[in-house]
Scaffold this motif. Structure first.
Motif, PDB file in Angstrom:
ATOM      1  N   VAL A  86      15.965  68.812  28.754  1.00 49.16           N
ATOM      2  CA  VAL A  86      17.036  68.222  29.580  1.00 49.16           C
ATOM      3  C   VAL A  86      16.547  66.993  30.354  1.00 49.16           C
ATOM      4  CG1 VAL A  86      18.484  70.284  29.751  1.00 49.16           C
ATOM      5  CG2 VAL A  86      16.704  69.928  31.472  1.00 49.16           C
ATOM      6  N   LEU A  87      15.278  67.011  30.786  1.00 52.01           N
ATOM      7  CA  LEU A  87      14.773  65.823  31.508  1.00 52.01           C
ATOM      8  C   LEU A  87      14.665  64.634  30.546  1.00 52.01           C
ATOM      9  CD1 LEU A  87      12.068  67.199  33.979  1.00 52.01           C
ATOM     10  CD2 LEU A  87      14.417  66.442  34.459  1.00 52.01           C
ATOM     11  N   GLY A  88      14.242  64.915  29.312  1.00 54.48           N
ATOM     12  CA  GLY A  88      14.163  63.849  28.297  1.00 54.48           C
ATOM     13  C   GLY A  88      15.545  63.285  28.006  1.00 54.48           C
ATOM     14  N   ALA A  89      16.537  64.182  27.909  1.00 52.24           N
ATOM     15  CA  ALA A  89      17.903  63.744  27.608  1.00 52.24           C
ATOM     16  C   ALA A  89      18.483  62.944  28.776  1.00 52.24           C
ATOM     17  CB  ALA A  89      18.775  64.961  27.303  1.00 52.24           C
ATOM     18  N   ALA A  90      18.183  63.386  30.008  1.00 51.02           N
ATOM     19  CA  ALA A  90      18.681  62.667  31.188  1.00 51.02           C
ATOM     20  C   ALA A  90      18.099  61.250  31.223  1.00 51.02           C
ATOM     21  CB  ALA A  90      18.311  63.436  32.464  1.00 51.02           C
ATOM     22  N   GLU A  91      16.812  61.158  30.935  1.00 42.57           N
ATOM     23  CA  GLU A  91      16.152  59.843  30.952  1.00 42.57           C
ATOM     24  C   GLU A  91      16.732  58.928  29.858  1.00 42.57           C
ATOM     25  OE1 GLU A  91      11.873  60.347  31.409  1.00 42.57           O
ATOM     26  OE2 GLU A  91      11.660  58.403  30.418  1.00 42.57           O
ATOM     27  N   ALA A  92      16.933  59.511  28.673  1.00 41.57           N
ATOM     28  CA  ALA A  92      17.497  58.719  27.557  1.00 41.57           C
ATOM     29  C   ALA A  92      18.908  58.247  27.903  1.00 41.57           C
ATOM     30  CB  ALA A  92      17.505  59.552  26.288  1.00 41.57           C
ATOM     31  N   ALA A  93      19.700  59.125  28.521  1.00 41.89           N
ATOM     32  CA  ALA A  93      21.067  58.748  28.877  1.00 41.89           C
ATOM     33  C   ALA A  93      21.051  57.651  29.931  1.00 41.89           C
ATOM     34  CB  ALA A  93      21.830  59.974  29.386  1.00 41.89           C
ATOM     35  N   ALA A  94      20.171  57.786  30.928  1.00 43.63           N
ATOM     36  CA  ALA A  94      20.081  56.777  32.010  1.00 43.63           C
ATOM     37  C   ALA A  94      19.676  55.429  31.422  1.00 43.63           C
ATOM     38  CB  ALA A  94      19.077  57.250  33.059  1.00 43.63           C
ATOM     39  N   THR A  95      18.743  55.417  30.473  1.00 39.21           N
ATOM     40  CA  THR A  95      18.295  54.170  29.857  1.00 39.21           C
ATOM     41  C   THR A  95      19.437  53.545  29.054  1.00 39.21           C
ATOM     42  OG1 THR A  95      16.126  55.197  29.642  1.00 39.21           O
ATOM     43  CG2 THR A  95      16.477  53.181  28.377  1.00 39.21           C
ATOM     44  N   GLU A  96      20.148  54.403  28.305  1.00 37.36           N
ATOM     45  CA  GLU A  96      21.222  53.868  27.445  1.00 37.36           C
ATOM     46  C   GLU A  96      22.381  53.300  28.274  1.00 37.36           C
ATOM     47  OE1 GLU A  96      22.062  56.352  24.015  1.00 37.36           O
ATOM     48  OE2 GLU A  96      24.131  55.599  23.950  1.00 37.36           O
ATOM     49  N   ILE A  97      22.711  53.984  29.376  1.00 35.29           N
ATOM     50  CA  ILE A  97      23.851  53.550  30.201  1.00 35.29           C
ATOM     51  C   ILE A  97      23.449  52.338  31.076  1.00 35.29           C
ATOM     52  CG2 ILE A  97      25.437  54.308  32.060  1.00 35.29           C
ATOM     53  CD1 ILE A  97      25.959  55.417  29.149  1.00 35.29           C
ATOM     54  N   GLY A  98      22.177  52.314  31.452  1.00 36.94           N
ATOM     55  CA  GLY A  98      21.655  51.167  32.184  1.00 36.94           C
ATOM     56  C   GLY A  98      21.853  51.223  33.678  1.00 36.94           C
TER      57      GLY A  98
END
Ligand SMILES: Cc1ncc(COP(=O)(O)O)c(C=O)c1O
Length: 401
Positions: free
Chosen positions: A389-401
């Motif tokens: 979940v932490l990996g997914a949160a980080e990926a989502a934050a990077t993608e959304i900007g």
């Protein structure tokens, strides 16, 4: 009380209660996969049909020995006088509502409910002259204000699907009884052995046994628990004549699953708490909702009416639907599925799945935003889930900007 009369713990009851053995004395409960029963003579058949207690079996739509073992075991776990199993959780909810209600009755219900529970109240019951007022379930004053002389039943989920809001069951039971109404609690997310609505004053409890009771993604099932009189007078006739019987095979799976329920739920609840704590303040996570989170608004109530915070959490991901979908894409371990209570950790986006039928405004009023994800913790290792979940949160934050 002596050592020999001391009440047994739920873990023990879940293993031994109602293991009615055949003459072969099997260790594991028998599976009676039969539609009907034969009688030694016509007199016995006549006597069985006359006896409405269900003690003698006549047809598996009415009752079956394996289904009865499951019913007796779950009743013992809940401290209920009686239980009746159903084909699905929705059949249990429908029976708990349609069994006791009649035309002209009024219902007060929580506004945040699983989509199908709300559909029965808002779309099906009005066709039979039964109306419902939906209220903010977390506000006892709202329940009190909605009561009418013709209010016959109050209905809630605690925690609610999918917001995880807790409802003060004892307070709502008091309001129901002061108005001469019944309180029905759908405890699908409350879980047997974690929250006991009957002990808090509810009159009827329903479960989707599909969820934690099976807990391994195999069979659909449900159960209604209440007093013996209520089950015999209001539930049994409804089930017997409308026919949503639990199959003996599914009952056998559920019966065996009860043996491991407390073990599984303890592990799943620890995993849910670990993910909730890790996600609080993580990049791209706006909000974490989990009743067992010490920093959350429901923590005191959770400690009063649950043994832990349960196995499901909800999170709000920054960036709305795009953020939530980016989170889903980045998951490695967890699976995307709209079920919960499973051995496998599962994640769903309520706005486009379980609650897609509602308008954006209706969802907003329920607190279901486009960035919300519901996460059901499974039996995996906590470190793997937290990393996922932490990996997914980080990926989502990077993608959304
Ligand atoms: C709160 C609640 N009640 C009832 C049900 C229905 O259960 P079933 O799918 O076993 O019919 C669900 C299913 O997700 C649920 O979440």
């Amino acid at each position: 009380m002596t050592e020999t009369t001391r009440p047994l713990h739920p873990d023990t009851l879940a293993v031994h209660t109602a293991a009615h053995r055949s003459p072969y004395g099997e260790t594991s409960e028998a599976l009676f996969l039969t539609q009907g029963f034969v009688y030694p003579d016509m007199e016995t058949a006549e006597a069985r049909f006359k006896d409405k207690s269900g003690a003698g079996f006549v047809y598996s739509r009415f009752g079956n020995p394996t289904v009865a073992m499951f019913e007796q075991r779950i009743a013992a776990l809940e401290g209920a006088e009686a239980a009746r199993a159903t084909a699905t959780g929705m059949a249990a909810v429908a029976a708990a509502l349609m069994g006791p209600l009649k035309a002209g009755d009024h219902v007060v219900a929580a506004s945040v409910l699983f989509g199908s529970c709300r559909f029965i109240l808002a779309e099906i019951l009005p066709k039979f002259g039964i109306t419902t007022t939906f209220v903010d379930a977390t506000d006892p004053q709202a329940w009190r204000a909605a009561m009418r002389p013709e209010t016959a039943l109050l209905f809630l989920e605690s925690p609610a699907n999918p917001t995880m809001d807790l409802v003060d069951i004892a307070a709502i039971a008091e309001i129901a009884h002061a108005g001469g109404a019944l309180l029905v609690v759908d405890n699908a997310l409350g879980i047997p052995t974690v929250s006991n609505p009957l002990a808090l004053g509810a009159d009827v409890v329903t479960y989707s046994a599909t969820k934690h009771i099976d807990g391994q993604g195999r069979c659909l099932g449900g159960v209604v628990l209440a007093s013996k009189a209520f089950i015999e007078e209001k539930i049994q006739p409804w089930l017997r004549h409308t026919g949503p019987a639990l199959s003996p095979f599914n009952a056998w799976v559920m019966l065996k699953s009860l043996e491991t329920l407390t073990l599984r739920v303890e592990r799943q609840a620890r995993n849910a708490l670990a993910m909730a704590q890790a996600l609080e303040g993580a990049p791209g996570i706006v909000r974490v909702r989990y009743p067992g989170l010490p920093s959350g608004p429901d923590y005191d109530l959770c400690r009063r009416q649950m043994t832990c915070g349960g196995t499901v959490l909800a999170i709000d991901v920054a960036g709305g639907k795009a953020g939530a979908f980016a989170f889903g894409r980045a998951l490695r371990v967890m699976k995307i599925s709209n079920n919960f209570g499973d051995a496998k950790s599962l994640v769903t986006h309520p706005a486009t799945t379980t609650h897609e039928r509602f308008t954006p405004d209706e969802r907003a009023a329920m607190g279901i935003g486009d960035g919300m994800l519901r996460i059901s913790a499974g039996l995996e290792h906590a470190e793997d889930l937290v990393a996922d979940v932490l990996g997914a949160a980080e990926a989502a934050a990077t993608e959304i900007g």
